[in-house]
Scaffold this motif. Structure first.
Motif, mmCIF file in Angstrom:
data_model
loop_
_atom_site.group_PDB
_atom_site.id
_atom_site.type_symbol
_atom_site.label_atom_id
_atom_site.label_comp_id
_atom_site.label_asym_id
_atom_site.label_seq_id
_atom_site.Cartn_x
_atom_site.Cartn_y
_atom_site.Cartn_z
ATOM 1 N N GLY A 71 0.711 -1.401 0.375
ATOM 2 C CA GLY A 71 0.165 0.251 0.047
ATOM 3 C C GLY A 71 0.363 1.209 -0.326
ATOM 4 O O GLY A 71 0.003 2.203 0.014
ATOM 5 N N THR A 72 2.354 1.274 -0.647
ATOM 6 C CA THR A 72 2.923 2.479 0.284
ATOM 7 C C THR A 72 2.669 3.697 -1.698
ATOM 8 O O THR A 72 2.596 4.648 -0.963
ATOM 9 C CB THR A 72 4.074 1.740 -0.381
ATOM 10 N N TYR A 73 2.309 2.951 -2.068
ATOM 11 C CA TYR A 73 1.769 3.698 -3.548
ATOM 12 C C TYR A 73 0.391 3.904 -3.807
ATOM 13 O O TYR A 73 -0.196 4.465 -4.237
ATOM 14 C CB TYR A 73 2.505 2.947 -4.942
ATOM 15 N N LEU A 74 -0.840 2.946 -3.435
ATOM 16 C CA LEU A 74 -2.035 3.021 -4.008
ATOM 17 C C LEU A 74 -2.780 2.185 -2.195
ATOM 18 O O LEU A 74 -2.379 1.036 -1.990
ATOM 19 C CB LEU A 74 -2.306 1.730 -4.680
ATOM 20 N N LEU A 83 -4.803 0.017 -18.324
ATOM 21 C CA LEU A 83 -4.994 1.464 -18.943
ATOM 22 C C LEU A 83 -3.653 1.326 -20.007
ATOM 23 O O LEU A 83 -1.970 1.222 -20.463
ATOM 24 C CB LEU A 83 -3.598 2.170 -17.607
ATOM 25 N N ARG A 84 -4.425 2.500 -21.211
ATOM 26 C CA ARG A 84 -3.470 2.338 -22.127
ATOM 27 C C ARG A 84 -2.874 3.989 -21.934
ATOM 28 O O ARG A 84 -3.418 5.024 -22.728
ATOM 29 C CB ARG A 84 -4.356 2.576 -23.423
ATOM 30 N N LEU A 116 -0.434 6.383 -11.327
ATOM 31 C CA LEU A 116 -1.553 5.451 -11.027
ATOM 32 C C LEU A 116 -2.289 6.211 -10.508
ATOM 33 O O LEU A 116 -3.659 5.976 -11.081
ATOM 34 C CB LEU A 116 -0.925 4.225 -10.420
ATOM 35 N N ARG A 117 -2.500 6.922 -9.565
ATOM 36 C CA ARG A 117 -3.477 7.671 -8.350
ATOM 37 C C ARG A 117 -3.868 8.494 -9.371
ATOM 38 O O ARG A 117 -5.324 8.642 -9.377
ATOM 39 C CB ARG A 117 -2.267 8.218 -7.341
ATOM 40 N N GLY A 118 -2.807 8.971 -10.466
ATOM 41 C CA GLY A 118 -3.331 10.360 -11.281
ATOM 42 C C GLY A 118 -4.915 9.363 -12.372
ATOM 43 O O GLY A 118 -6.009 9.974 -12.330
ATOM 44 N N HIS A 119 -4.430 8.052 -12.396
ATOM 45 C CA HIS A 119 -5.305 7.958 -13.749
ATOM 46 C C HIS A 119 -7.084 6.964 -12.480
ATOM 47 O O HIS A 119 -7.702 6.861 -13.325
ATOM 48 C CB HIS A 119 -4.611 6.498 -14.479
#
Length: 266
Positions: free
Chosen positions: A94-97, A111-112, A147-150
Motif C-alpha cells: 500500500g505504499t503507492y496505492l 491502462l493505455r 497510476l493514482r492520477g489515472h
C-alpha cells in the motif's frame, strides 16, 4: 529461475520499499485459475497477450497496455495465442496505492498510457541491476503518481519549482555519498513527498538524484584509482555494490573501465 519447456519464471524481492515481489515469466500453455493477491499487481506484457477475468468481467493485456489488478479481487489468466506470453510483474504493497483505489482499479484495470508503460519498463530495468535501488525507487514514485492520477481521473499538472528543497536533497546526498540514502528516508529527513523531492531536484539541477549520487561516487573512484588502489577496493570504498557495478558506471561516465583508466593515466 525455474523453467521447463512451457514455463520460464524468475522471481525475487528487491531492497526497494513498497515492492513485495518482482516476477518475470514466459508461459506458453499454463493458465492461472481464479485466485487473489494481498498486494497490487502491476503487469506489463512484452510479447503475446493475456486474457483474464476480474470481478466477473473479461479483460485483455496487449503489449502496449499497463494492467493494474487490485488486491483481494479474484482473477485468472491464460494466453490468447498458441505462442503464449511473456510478462513482467511488480507486486506492490500500500505504499503507492491505497485501498480506497480498489474500486476504480476494478472498473478500469487496463491502462493505455505509453509514458506509463515506458516508466514501468524502466523500473524493471533498474531492478535487474544490483546497486540501483535508489533509481528504482525514484522511478517507481513517478509510476505510482501516474497510476493514482489515472484511478482518480486527474490530469497531469505542472508542479512549481522548489530550489530550496532541491538544495536540501543535494546537501544530503553530498553527506551520504558512500552509504547512500533511500528516497523514503530522504523524504522523511527533509519533510517532503518523495515524488516531489525527485521532481524538484531534477528540475533544479537537470539530473535525477540517483544520477547525481552515481556521479559523485565515480568522481571519488577516479581519485582513489589514481592513488594506486585496485578497482575492487575502490568499489567498496565509494558506495558501489561490487566491482562490476563500479565498472558499469565508470565506463558510462568516463569512457573506459577502471583498470584501463588507471593504466592510461600513469
Amino acid at each position: 529461475m525455474a523453467s521447463d519447456s512451457s514455463r520460464i519464471v524468475s522471481a525475487w524481492r528487491p531492497a526497494v520499499p513498497g515492492v513485495v515481489e518482482v516476477f518475470h515469466a514466459r508461459f506458453t500453455e499454463y493458465a492461472y485459475p481464479m485466485h487473489v493477491h494481498d498486494a497490487w499487481t502491476l503487469l506489463i506484457v512484452d510479447s503475446g497477450a493475456v486474457r483474464y477475468d476480474l470481478d466477473r468481467h473479461e479483460h485483455g493485456t496487449p503489449h502496449d497496455t499497463v494492467s493494474l489488478l487490485p488486491p483481494h479481487v479474484p482473477h485468472n489468466g491464460s494466453p490468447v495465442t498458441p505462442d503464449g506470453f511473456r510478462k513482467r510483474v511488480l507486486y506492490l504493497d500500500g505504499t503507492y496505492l491505497g485501498d480506497e483505489l480498489i474500486g476504480a482499479a476494478v472498473d478500469r484495470p487496463d491502462l493505455r498510457d505509453p509514458l506509463l508503460r515506458k516508466r514501468v519498463g524502466q523500473v524493471h530495468g533498474a531492478l535487474l541491476r544490483l546497486g540501483e535501488e535508489l533509481e528504482a525507487e525514484s522511478r517507481l514514485m513517478f509510476v505510482g503518481e501516474r497510476l493514482r492520477g489515472h484511478l482518480r481521473g486527474e490530469s497531469d499538472k505542472p508542479r512549481p519549482a522548489d530550489p530550496v528543497l532541491a538544495r536540501r536533497l543535494r546537501e544530503l546526498l553530498d553527506e551520504r555519498v558512500v552509504e547512500g540514502v533511500g528516497l523514503q528516508e530522504a523524504a522523511g529527513l527533509i519533510g517532503a513527498h518523495p515524488a516531489h523531492l525527485v521532481r524538484a531536484f531534477s528540475a533544479a539541477y537537470g539530473i535525477a538524484p540517483h544520477q547525481y549520487l552515481t556521479s559523485l561516487r565515480v568522481g571519488r573512484a577516479r581519485r582513489l584509482l589514481l592513488e594506486g588502489r585496485s578497482p575492487g577496493e575502490v568499489a567498496a570504498e565509494t558506495g558501489f555494490y561490487d566491482q562490476s557495478h563500479l565498472t558499469r558506471h565508470f565506463r558510462k561516465l568516463v569512457g573506459v573501465p577502471p583498470g584501463r583508466y588507471r593504466a592510461d593515466t600513469t
